[in-house]
Write a protein that holds these residues in place. Sequence first.
Motif, PDB file in Angstrom:
ATOM      1  N   GLY A 147       0.964  -1.063   0.183  1.00 57.26           N
ATOM      2  CA  GLY A 147       0.408  -0.212   0.336  1.00 57.26           C
ATOM      3  C   GLY A 147       1.127   1.791   0.214  1.00 57.26           C
ATOM      4  O   GLY A 147       0.274   1.924   0.139  1.00 57.26           O
ATOM      5  N   ILE A 148       2.269   1.213  -0.407  1.00 57.64           N
ATOM      6  CA  ILE A 148       2.756   2.229  -0.323  1.00 57.64           C
ATOM      7  C   ILE A 148       3.451   2.620  -1.793  1.00 57.64           C
ATOM      8  O   ILE A 148       3.685   1.780  -2.524  1.00 57.64           O
ATOM      9  N   ASP A 149       3.277   3.700  -2.050  1.00 61.05           N
ATOM     10  CA  ASP A 149       3.562   3.842  -3.381  1.00 61.05           C
ATOM     11  C   ASP A 149       5.248   4.586  -3.951  1.00 61.05           C
ATOM     12  O   ASP A 149       5.342   6.149  -2.846  1.00 61.05           O
ATOM     13  N   ILE A 150       6.262   4.549  -3.978  1.00 65.19           N
ATOM     14  CA  ILE A 150       7.558   4.983  -4.380  1.00 65.19           C
ATOM     15  C   ILE A 150       7.835   5.341  -5.490  1.00 65.19           C
ATOM     16  O   ILE A 150       8.664   6.035  -5.788  1.00 65.19           O
ATOM     17  N   SER A 151       7.162   5.270  -6.326  1.00 67.30           N
ATOM     18  CA  SER A 151       7.245   5.002  -8.077  1.00 67.30           C
ATOM     19  C   SER A 151       7.578   6.267  -8.861  1.00 67.30           C
ATOM     20  O   SER A 151       7.948   6.568  -9.622  1.00 67.30           O
ATOM     21  N   SER A 152       6.952   7.373  -7.171  1.00 68.20           N
ATOM     22  CA  SER A 152       7.965   8.636  -8.124  1.00 68.20           C
ATOM     23  C   SER A 152       8.786   9.481  -7.380  1.00 68.20           C
ATOM     24  O   SER A 152       9.394  10.993  -7.685  1.00 68.20           O
ATOM     25  N   GLN A 153       9.330   8.662  -6.852  1.00 67.17           N
ATOM     26  CA  GLN A 153      10.783   9.197  -6.638  1.00 67.17           C
ATOM     27  C   GLN A 153      11.880   9.315  -7.024  1.00 67.17           C
ATOM     28  O   GLN A 153      11.717   8.353  -8.290  1.00 67.17           O
TER      29      GLN A 153
END
Length: 149
Positions: free
Chosen positions: A58-64
Amino acid sequence: MNVLMVCLGNICRSPLAEGILKSKISTSNVHVDSAGTGGYHIGNAPDPRSIKVAKEHGIDISSQVCRKFVVSDFDAFDIIYAMDKSNYGNIIKLARNKIDADKVKLLLNEISPIDNEVPDPYYDAEDGFENVFQMIDQACDIIAARLEK
């Protein structure tokens, strides 16, 4: 409070640590970022396997966006967590003084001062990323509890 998570390439472990800690705290009170001691992936997104395992939790790191650790990070951050002893040593080599060096800690020392290295899952199978996620998640529970006090 400003917290920096650091691994080698800033595509596997430290992006996960950034995303996990952000998911556990109020980001209006604490700024969390990540960086790598090597400049191999500057400007890239995290490894797709890190993005996938984070998303499964449930964690979105795709924009890092990956970046390299720089000396000015000692000024910008209150705590700098290294994922392993090699990266810890690389960060300490850049420290200008004891104040800088005292900011650097091994992430898993939050759990145990003995088994305190987050292994690099880059060359591992998919389950390596899940194992790393679980290690980082445990450490971030402890950090988040301290930061939210």
